[in-house]
Each structure stands twice: as C-alpha cells, then as structure tokens.
Design a protein around this motif. Structure first.
Motif: not given
Length: 151
Positions: A20-24, A60-67, A70-76
């Motif tokens: 959870g801490w890594a995901r946060d 950390k993988e969960v957090a990385d996927y979320q970012v 978000a980056l992909f969504k923002r780019a489009l």
C-alpha cells in the motif's frame, strides 16, 4: 546474527502495508521510516526476503500504471463531467474538454519510440572531407578580418 524484526513485515498485514505504501507513491526512504528502520536495512531485507521485495514491486507497478494511464490520457486530451452541487443536490452537469497536451505527447513518444523521437539524431557521413583554405596570399589585415568572422 540476523535481526528478526523483518518477520513482522512478512505477515499478510505487514506485506499489505508495504504494498500500500508503495502504491501510494512513497519512496523507499519514506517506507523505511514508516517501518522504523534505516533505508539501508530496507534494502538489505528486500535482497534477503523475496516477499518484501515482491510486495514493494507489486505496489510500485500499480502506481506506475496509474501514472502511465494519466500521462497517456493527458497526451490525447479527454472529456469529463463537472458536477455543481448546492446543499447536496445537483444543480448542473457540464461536460468539459481538456485539450491534448503537447508536452505529454512528446514525453510519451520519446520514451515509447526513442529511435524516432529522440532529440539527438545520428547522422553518418561517408566520403572525403578534403577541403583546405589557402591563406598564403592574404595580408595580415585580411587574416584578422577572417578571424573576426568566426566570433
């Protein structure tokens, strides 16, 4: 003699906290602080205890996927509904649009397609470069003028 303190982090509750801490998005330094150990101890435990390493990696993988998403969504660019409420009741819903973000798109492309989008282009030249400037007939004044052109 090994410090058995890591064992409390091998319980289902301990591993869930670590994940959870890594995901946060907490850094290893912050996670170690939350655990009450030095960062070097956390690294040691990660190397020695696969469960601890995997819990942190999974979070950390969960957090990385979320970012990434978000980056992909923002780019489009994207649309969203903004809801205005007064006294707990919906007053109005407005669909808003966020334009594509050029910086996010460039960042995405440079990382996903580096051979095509990197700033530095590799250019190779084949053939001879045998150009010589003959300055033997020039006066000192002419040479000084030529030297000043390079500034």
């Amino acid at each position: 003699m090994a410090n058995p303190k890591y064992e409390e982090w091998l319980t289902p509750e301990g591993l869930t906290l670590l994940e959870g801490w890594a995901r946060d998005g907490l850094t290893n330094e912050q996670i170690a602080s939350n655990m009450g150990v030095a960062e070097s101890t956390l690294y040691k435990w990660k190397n020695e205890q696969v469960e601890i390493s995997e819990a942190l990696k999974k979070g950390k993988e969960v957090a990385d996927y979320q970012v990434e998403n978000a980056l992909f969504k923002r780019a489009l660019g994207f649309r969203y509904v903004e809801v205005t409420r007064e006294h707990g009741e919906i007053v109005k819903e407005v669909t808003k649009e966020v334009a594509p973000d050029t910086t996010a798109a460039i960042f995405w492309l440079k990382n996903r397609k580096p051979h095509e989008w990197r700033d530095k282009q590799e250019i190779s030249h084949t053939g001879k470069m045998d150009h010589r400037l003959d300055v033997t007939g020039l006066t000192t004044e002419e040479l000084r003028r030529l030297a000043q052109l390079d500034d």
